[in-house]
Design an enzyme around this catalytic site. Sequence first.
Site, short mmCIF file in Angstrom:
data_model
loop_
_atom_site.label_atom_id
_atom_site.label_comp_id
_atom_site.label_asym_id
_atom_site.label_seq_id
_atom_site.Cartn_x
_atom_site.Cartn_y
_atom_site.Cartn_z
N LYS A 62 1.21 -1.40 -0.06
CA LYS A 62 -0.38 0.17 0.06
C LYS A 62 0.63 1.21 0.10
O LYS A 62 1.24 1.30 0.87
CB LYS A 62 -0.77 0.38 1.19
CG LYS A 62 -2.04 1.37 1.25
CD LYS A 62 -2.25 1.64 2.48
CE LYS A 62 -2.78 2.71 2.71
NZ LYS A 62 -3.45 3.39 3.71
N GLY A 69 -7.96 8.79 9.25
CA GLY A 69 -9.20 9.51 10.39
C GLY A 69 -9.81 9.66 10.59
O GLY A 69 -10.27 10.19 12.60
N ALA A 81 -9.48 5.54 3.96
CA ALA A 81 -9.25 6.56 4.57
C ALA A 81 -10.97 7.84 4.54
O ALA A 81 -10.90 8.54 3.76
CB ALA A 81 -8.22 7.73 4.98
N GLY A 82 -11.01 7.52 5.94
CA GLY A 82 -11.49 8.82 5.94
C GLY A 82 -13.11 8.42 6.33
O GLY A 82 -14.28 9.29 6.58
N ASN A 96 -9.19 2.38 9.03
CA ASN A 96 -8.87 1.54 10.26
C ASN A 96 -9.46 2.48 11.32
O ASN A 96 -9.95 1.99 12.59
CB ASN A 96 -7.16 1.88 10.07
CG ASN A 96 -6.95 1.49 11.92
OD1 ASN A 96 -5.15 1.41 11.35
ND2 ASN A 96 -6.99 0.74 12.75
N THR A 97 -9.31 3.53 11.45
CA THR A 97 -10.16 4.28 13.40
C THR A 97 -11.22 3.67 13.36
O THR A 97 -11.74 3.79 14.05
CB THR A 97 -9.39 5.21 13.16
OG1 THR A 97 -7.70 5.70 12.39
CG2 THR A 97 -10.29 6.33 13.58
#
Lengths: 259, 72
Positions: free
Chosen positions: A100, A161, A187-188, A209-210
Amino acid sequence: MQNQKLQISNKTFHSRLILGTGKYSSNTMMQEAHEVSGTQMVTVAIRRIDLKAPPQESMLSYINQDKIALLPNTAACFTVKEAVQTAQLAREALKTNWIKLEVIGDPKTLFPDVAATLEAAKILIDEGFVVLPYVLDDPVACQKLEAIGCQAVMPLAAPIGSGLGIRNPYNLKIILEQVSVPVIVDAGVGCPSDAARAMELGCSALLMNTAIAGANDPVKMALAMRQAVEAGRNGFEAGRIAKKLYANASSPMEGVIQP
Amino acid sequence: MDKLHKIEIQINGESQWLPQDWSLQDLVSELKINPQQVAIAKNLEVIVRSQLKTTFLKPGDQIEIFHAVGGG
């Protein structure tokens, strides 16, 4: 009823949810979230070993690598050289040529440096890597990354995040029209409806992830995200109805009781 | 060979004195690191696992040892 599988390079995935391994309160919590999510690929970062710290059990022993592939990242790399070296280290440490690719351009937004990402991607593809680049929701950048041989493109929904959700669904739609490699929203994403929305647009997969690790109950959120990704994808494959301004009755208008 | 004669190298940014005839394999064994789960760079160049035994330390070498950690 058959579901289309996700194909990236030479690998086929049943799950369209790619998860991170950062920010979990414990390795066992991470392992349980991965299990519940059904994920078949997780990202990891590559960092120097802390030789002063007491020996710790490797985070890798909490990832069932028979079921879950590792996707190392080049997070926190700000230059082409750092990103290429990190990818080479990842290949050696983890025995995978998948990467990645992240080349960050700004520490506050963590937005990618698109020119540097393209340059690093070219080098890594020449070295035999399967490159999955994190990129802005920029259709031109995504086309260029596909043209040089990236096996997927990973436009952000919003800053890493941030949990802001999909800030520009129209750009994602344009990207989906203009590239033929898998489009993975990276992301986001903040909540399950964000994930479902991305999949309804036709995205191939989501990387998060977050949104899971930072939830009050990461395991329950992992389940919710799995359900959202599956629901969104099924909705996309089923084909939604066209939007109309006026009503269109679902029950017959004829044969109603006459006064 | 004078095993007591030592050379100074950097490991992950920290100065260390090690026997001058050591290979990277000796270093990994000394640090009790599983070579299957790390990547080692010598002077910013990745040294593949199969070359650890035949790559010998030289004075001033910068050795960096990396592994996988949680990330997104």
